[in-house]
Design a protein around this motif. Structure first.
Motif, PDB file in Angstrom:
ATOM      1  N   GLU A 161      11.947 -12.805 -25.451  1.00 53.51           N
ATOM      2  CA  GLU A 161      12.263 -13.027 -23.996  1.00 53.51           C
ATOM      3  C   GLU A 161      13.416 -12.228 -23.676  1.00 53.51           C
ATOM      4  OE1 GLU A 161      13.059 -17.209 -24.172  1.00 53.51           O
ATOM      5  OE2 GLU A 161      10.972 -17.774 -24.205  1.00 53.51           O
ATOM      6  N   VAL A 162      14.507 -12.183 -24.680  1.00 51.25           N
ATOM      7  CA  VAL A 162      15.466 -11.130 -24.408  1.00 51.25           C
ATOM      8  C   VAL A 162      14.980  -9.735 -24.251  1.00 51.25           C
ATOM      9  CG1 VAL A 162      17.388 -10.181 -25.414  1.00 51.25           C
ATOM     10  CG2 VAL A 162      17.139 -12.798 -25.501  1.00 51.25           C
ATOM     11  N   GLY A 163      14.059  -9.049 -24.915  1.00 53.13           N
ATOM     12  CA  GLY A 163      13.461  -7.932 -24.776  1.00 53.13           C
ATOM     13  C   GLY A 163      12.991  -7.715 -23.445  1.00 53.13           C
ATOM     14  N   ARG A 164      12.377  -8.646 -22.755  1.00 57.41           N
ATOM     15  CA  ARG A 164      11.654  -8.566 -21.641  1.00 57.41           C
ATOM     16  C   ARG A 164      12.694  -8.358 -20.295  1.00 57.41           C
ATOM     17  NH1 ARG A 164       7.014 -13.023 -20.543  1.00 57.41           N
ATOM     18  NH2 ARG A 164       7.481 -12.009 -18.537  1.00 57.41           N
ATOM     19  N   THR A 165      14.031  -8.650 -20.469  1.00 58.04           N
ATOM     20  CA  THR A 165      14.738  -8.351 -19.291  1.00 58.04           C
ATOM     21  C   THR A 165      15.031  -7.100 -18.754  1.00 58.04           C
ATOM     22  OG1 THR A 165      15.879 -10.546 -20.267  1.00 58.04           O
ATOM     23  CG2 THR A 165      16.827  -9.341 -18.564  1.00 58.04           C
ATOM     24  N   LYS A 212      14.233  -4.557 -14.731  1.00 60.53           N
ATOM     25  CA  LYS A 212      14.549  -3.803 -13.927  1.00 60.53           C
ATOM     26  C   LYS A 212      14.184  -2.324 -13.904  1.00 60.53           C
ATOM     27  CE  LYS A 212      19.395  -5.547 -15.416  1.00 60.53           C
ATOM     28  NZ  LYS A 212      20.486  -5.413 -16.419  1.00 60.53           N
ATOM     29  N   ARG A 213      13.358  -2.108 -15.283  1.00 60.04           N
ATOM     30  CA  ARG A 213      12.638  -0.774 -15.092  1.00 60.04           C
ATOM     31  C   ARG A 213      11.256  -0.872 -14.162  1.00 60.04           C
ATOM     32  NH1 ARG A 213      14.804   3.054 -15.112  1.00 60.04           N
ATOM     33  NH2 ARG A 213      13.221   4.441 -15.575  1.00 60.04           N
ATOM     34  N   ARG A 267      10.917  -2.952 -11.407  1.00 56.65           N
ATOM     35  CA  ARG A 267      11.543  -2.594  -9.991  1.00 56.65           C
ATOM     36  C   ARG A 267      11.801  -1.159  -9.763  1.00 56.65           C
ATOM     37  NH1 ARG A 267      12.644  -5.897  -6.320  1.00 56.65           N
ATOM     38  NH2 ARG A 267      12.836  -7.646  -7.356  1.00 56.65           N
ATOM     39  N   CYS A 268      12.571  -0.373 -10.772  1.00 54.73           N
ATOM     40  CA  CYS A 268      12.722   0.962 -10.432  1.00 54.73           C
ATOM     41  C   CYS A 268      11.737   1.710 -10.243  1.00 54.73           C
ATOM     42  CB  CYS A 268      13.466   1.578 -11.754  1.00 54.73           C
ATOM     43  SG  CYS A 268      13.994   3.230 -11.685  1.00 54.73           S
ATOM     44  N   PHE A 269      10.669   1.780 -11.131  1.00 54.62           N
ATOM     45  CA  PHE A 269       9.483   2.449 -10.902  1.00 54.62           C
ATOM     46  C   PHE A 269       8.542   2.041  -9.508  1.00 54.62           C
ATOM     47  CE2 PHE A 269       9.217   2.877 -15.623  1.00 54.62           C
ATOM     48  CZ  PHE A 269       9.691   4.103 -15.670  1.00 54.62           C
ATOM     49  N   PHE A 270       8.537   0.794  -9.179  1.00 53.69           N
ATOM     50  CA  PHE A 270       8.005   0.241  -7.919  1.00 53.69           C
ATOM     51  C   PHE A 270       8.623   0.867  -6.840  1.00 53.69           C
ATOM     52  CE2 PHE A 270       7.287  -2.982  -4.757  1.00 53.69           C
ATOM     53  CZ  PHE A 270       5.831  -2.882  -4.759  1.00 53.69           C
ATOM     54  N   ASP A 271       9.980   0.829  -6.867  1.00 54.63           N
ATOM     55  CA  ASP A 271      10.822   1.635  -5.709  1.00 54.63           C
ATOM     56  C   ASP A 271      10.499   2.924  -5.401  1.00 54.63           C
ATOM     57  OD1 ASP A 271      11.781  -1.068  -5.077  1.00 54.63           O
ATOM     58  OD2 ASP A 271      13.613  -0.963  -6.115  1.00 54.63           O
ATOM     59  N   ASN A 290      -0.883  -7.029 -18.770  1.00 60.05           N
ATOM     60  CA  ASN A 290      -0.978  -8.338 -18.461  1.00 60.05           C
ATOM     61  C   ASN A 290       0.551  -8.598 -17.936  1.00 60.05           C
ATOM     62  OD1 ASN A 290      -3.530  -8.435 -18.084  1.00 60.05           O
ATOM     63  ND2 ASN A 290      -3.907  -9.300 -19.946  1.00 60.05           N
ATOM     64  N   THR A 291       1.379  -8.468 -19.085  1.00 59.31           N
ATOM     65  CA  THR A 291       2.850  -8.828 -18.786  1.00 59.31           C
ATOM     66  C   THR A 291       3.628  -8.067 -17.809  1.00 59.31           C
ATOM     67  OG1 THR A 291       2.925  -8.861 -21.390  1.00 59.31           O
ATOM     68  CG2 THR A 291       5.118  -8.638 -20.221  1.00 59.31           C
ATOM     69  N   VAL A 292       3.067  -6.860 -17.557  1.00 57.02           N
ATOM     70  CA  VAL A 292       3.834  -6.222 -16.411  1.00 57.02           C
ATOM     71  C   VAL A 292       3.297  -6.750 -15.088  1.00 57.02           C
ATOM     72  CG1 VAL A 292       3.694  -3.898 -15.217  1.00 57.02           C
ATOM     73  CG2 VAL A 292       4.025  -4.039 -17.503  1.00 57.02           C
ATOM     74  N   ALA A 293       2.073  -7.190 -14.972  1.00 59.44           N
ATOM     75  CA  ALA A 293       1.274  -7.867 -13.811  1.00 59.44           C
ATOM     76  C   ALA A 293       1.876  -9.143 -13.768  1.00 59.44           C
ATOM     77  CB  ALA A 293      -0.149  -8.057 -13.996  1.00 59.44           C
ATOM     78  N   GLU A 294       2.358  -9.854 -14.681  1.00 55.89           N
ATOM     79  CA  GLU A 294       3.143 -11.299 -14.493  1.00 55.89           C
ATOM     80  C   GLU A 294       4.410 -11.232 -14.230  1.00 55.89           C
ATOM     81  OE1 GLU A 294       4.674 -14.225 -17.923  1.00 55.89           O
ATOM     82  OE2 GLU A 294       2.485 -13.630 -17.960  1.00 55.89           O
ATOM     83  N   MET A 295       5.032 -10.074 -14.658  1.00 56.74           N
ATOM     84  CA  MET A 295       6.559  -9.721 -14.175  1.00 56.74           C
ATOM     85  C   MET A 295       6.516  -9.483 -12.695  1.00 56.74           C
ATOM     86  SD  MET A 295       8.358  -8.438 -17.673  1.00 56.74           S
ATOM     87  CE  MET A 295       9.823  -8.668 -16.673  1.00 56.74           C
ATOM     88  N   GLN A 296       5.583  -8.365 -12.430  1.00 57.33           N
ATOM     89  CA  GLN A 296       5.556  -8.070 -11.095  1.00 57.33           C
ATOM     90  C   GLN A 296       5.228  -9.505 -10.002  1.00 57.33           C
ATOM     91  OE1 GLN A 296       2.650  -4.505 -11.070  1.00 57.33           O
ATOM     92  NE2 GLN A 296       3.953  -3.888  -9.310  1.00 57.33           N
TER      93      GLN A 296
END
Length: 90
Positions: A21-25, A29-30, A32-36, A61-67
């Motif tokens: 969970e800590v590693g996902r934080t 940010k990254r 959001r950076c790539f998306f922007d 799947n993790t990236v999709a969930e976080m998005q």
């Protein structure tokens, strides 16, 4: 009967977040950076590839969930128009 073991394991779980969970934080940010940087067009597939290039070990799947949690939605591909004429028919 196996459910009881998981319940007690959950009860004994520490209050602080796990390493995963800590590693996902920072990856949020990254993402959001790539998306922007993409002009709000990249979906989870492209962002996952960018994260892999940076050395992150994260699944699509993790990236999709976080998005979804961040409210980031990539641009959908344009719909293909269906032709009214049938090939080979007169």
């Amino acid at each position: 009967m196996g459910c009881q073991a998981w319940f007690y394991k959950w009860r004994r779980r520490p209050a602080e977040p796990a390493k995963r969970e800590v590693g996902r934080t920072p990856s949020a940010k990254r993402i959001r950076c790539f998306f922007d940087r993409s002009g709000h067009t990249y979906g989870s597939q492209r962002i996952t590839l960018d994260l892999w290039e940076e050395g992150w070990q994260v699944s699509q799947n993790t990236v999709a969930e976080m998005q979804a949690e961040l409210g980031l939605q990539g641009r959908k591909p344009p719909r293909r128009r269906r032709s009214l004429t049938r090939p080979g028919k007169r």
